[in-house]
Scaffold this active site. Structure first.
Site, PDB file in Angstrom:
ATOM      1  CB  SER A 102      12.138  -6.459  -1.732  1.00 21.56           C
ATOM      2  OG  SER A 102      11.822  -5.170  -2.214  1.00 21.56           O
ATOM      3  N   GLY A 151       0.801  -1.226   0.000  1.00 20.91           N
ATOM      4  CA  GLY A 151       0.000   0.000   0.000  1.00 20.91           C
ATOM      5  C   GLY A 151       0.828   1.267   0.000  1.00 20.91           C
ATOM      6  N   GLY A 194       2.621   2.415  -2.374  1.00 23.85           N
ATOM      7  CA  GLY A 194       2.485   3.103  -3.663  1.00 23.85           C
ATOM      8  C   GLY A 194       3.442   2.587  -4.729  1.00 23.85           C
ATOM      9  CB  SER A 220       1.599  -1.319  -8.036  1.00 19.20           C
ATOM     10  OG  SER A 220       2.013  -2.458  -7.344  1.00 19.20           O
TER      11      SER A 220
HETATM   12  P1  ADP Z   1       1.923  -1.136  -3.332  1.00 19.66           P
HETATM   13  O1  ADP Z   1       2.216  -1.527  -4.752  1.00 19.66           O
HETATM   14  O2  ADP Z   1       3.093  -0.486  -2.655  1.00 19.66           O
HETATM   15  O3  ADP Z   1       1.304  -2.224  -2.514  1.00 19.66           O
HETATM   16  P2  ADP Z   1      -0.260   0.342  -4.503  1.00 19.66           P
HETATM   17  O4  ADP Z   1       0.380   1.196  -5.561  1.00 19.66           O
HETATM   18  O5  ADP Z   1      -0.920  -0.939  -4.933  1.00 19.66           O
HETATM   19  O6  ADP Z   1       0.838   0.044  -3.377  1.00 19.66           O
HETATM   20  O7  ADP Z   1      -1.332   1.170  -3.684  1.00 19.66           O
HETATM   21  C1  ADP Z   1      -1.093   2.469  -3.221  1.00 19.66           C
HETATM   22  C2  ADP Z   1      -2.391   3.239  -3.119  1.00 19.66           C
HETATM   23  O8  ADP Z   1      -2.113   4.552  -2.632  1.00 19.66           O
HETATM   24  C3  ADP Z   1      -3.083   3.396  -4.454  1.00 19.66           C
HETATM   25  O9  ADP Z   1      -4.464   3.285  -4.258  1.00 19.66           O
HETATM   26  C4  ADP Z   1      -2.704   4.842  -4.871  1.00 19.66           C
HETATM   27  O10 ADP Z   1      -3.651   5.432  -5.704  1.00 19.66           O
HETATM   28  C5  ADP Z   1      -2.630   5.539  -3.521  1.00 19.66           C
HETATM   29  N1  ADP Z   1      -1.754   6.716  -3.477  1.00 19.66           N
HETATM   30  C6  ADP Z   1      -2.113   7.920  -2.965  1.00 19.66           C
HETATM   31  N2  ADP Z   1      -1.092   8.800  -3.027  1.00 19.66           N
HETATM   32  C7  ADP Z   1      -0.063   8.162  -3.589  1.00 19.66           C
HETATM   33  C8  ADP Z   1       1.296   8.555  -3.923  1.00 19.66           C
HETATM   34  N3  ADP Z   1       1.774   9.775  -3.691  1.00 19.66           N
HETATM   35  N4  ADP Z   1       2.102   7.634  -4.470  1.00 19.66           N
HETATM   36  C9  ADP Z   1       1.644   6.379  -4.711  1.00 19.66           C
HETATM   37  N5  ADP Z   1       0.386   5.950  -4.410  1.00 19.66           N
HETATM   38  C10 ADP Z   1      -0.470   6.835  -3.865  1.00 19.66           C
END
Ligand code: ADP
Length: 198
Positions: free
Chosen positions: A105, A34, A36, A38
């Site tokens: 990781s 979560g 960010g 991906s």
């Molecule tokens: P991860 O791949 O690290 O598990 P994800 O990209 O799947 O995380 O999820 C991150 C969530 O946070 C998404 O719903 C994304 O839209 C939200 N988000 C909000 N602000 C940001 C930001 N600045 N950078 C990345 N994701 C963000």
């Protein structure tokens, strides 16, 4: 092993990079679920594609459904997961591709293994440093809720460790920076440390 010999081929990395017009690289994103990773990987790839670069994303959830679907989320499974990903990333980097990896990781040793395998001049560790509370509030896959409810074991940040990078090449804060700011930071990184195409 002793009967295996490294085969030499006529076309090498520098030939492939010349064709691609840029060197192969690995941008290794690490951080909590979560955080960010991906989302940033996707936005970075869109930007690089726009610039005409050859890219590929290796993403935790996708690889876990294919190549690594036999691996559990235990410490041993996570270590093997990252070892295989690092090997695949190295092959793709050798093919002249800019590889963006999006895996939690969690262990320092595996990230170091990836760096050693890929080569420090081709590898950049990017810490997506989003506080656990923010990741948990986002909970895009509902995993934190399950972990807090006792329906999911070995959740990183809850009952499985995340070892923060000590000397990452870049830190982006996925809670206070916009996705675009993170992408800009990574594009700067690619410009500053990319070895010249040979
Ligand atoms: P991860 O791949 O690290 O598990 P994800 O990209 O799947 O995380 O999820 C991150 C969530 O946070 C998404 O719903 C994304 O839209 C939200 N988000 C909000 N602000 C940001 C930001 N600045 N950078 C990345 N994701 C963000």
């Amino acid at each position: 092993m002793q009967n295996l010999h490294l085969q030499k081929f006529s076309i090498d990395r520098s030939d492939r990079e010349r064709l691609a017009g840029h060197p192969g690289r690995v941008i290794w994103l690490t951080g909590l679920s979560g955080a960010g990773k991906s989302t940033i990987a996707n936005a970075l790839e869109v930007e690089l594609y726009r610039q005409g670069r050859r890219t590929y994303i290796l993403d935790g959830d996708n690889i876990r459904q294919g190549l690594n679907k036999d691996l559990p989320f235990t410490d041993e499974g996570r270590i093997e997961n990252i070892r295989r990903v690092a090997e695949v990333a190295r092959l793709m980097m050798d093919a002249g591709i800019i590889v963006i990896t999006a895996f939690i990781s969690p262990f320092r040793r595996e990230r170091e293994l990836a760096r050693d395998l890929i080569g420090a001049d081709r590898f950049s560790e990017v810490f997506v440093d989003t506080p656990l509370a923010v990741c948990e509030a986002r909970d895009p896959k509902g995993l934190y809720k399950k972990a807090r409810g006792g329906q999911l074991q070995n959740m990183t940040g809850i009952d499985s460790a995340y070892e923060r990078p000590q000397t990452p090449d870049v830190i982006v804060d996925g809670s206070t920076s916009s996705v675009q700011d993170c992408v800009d930071a990574l594009c700067r990184l690619l410009r500053t440390v990319a070895p010249p195409a040979t």
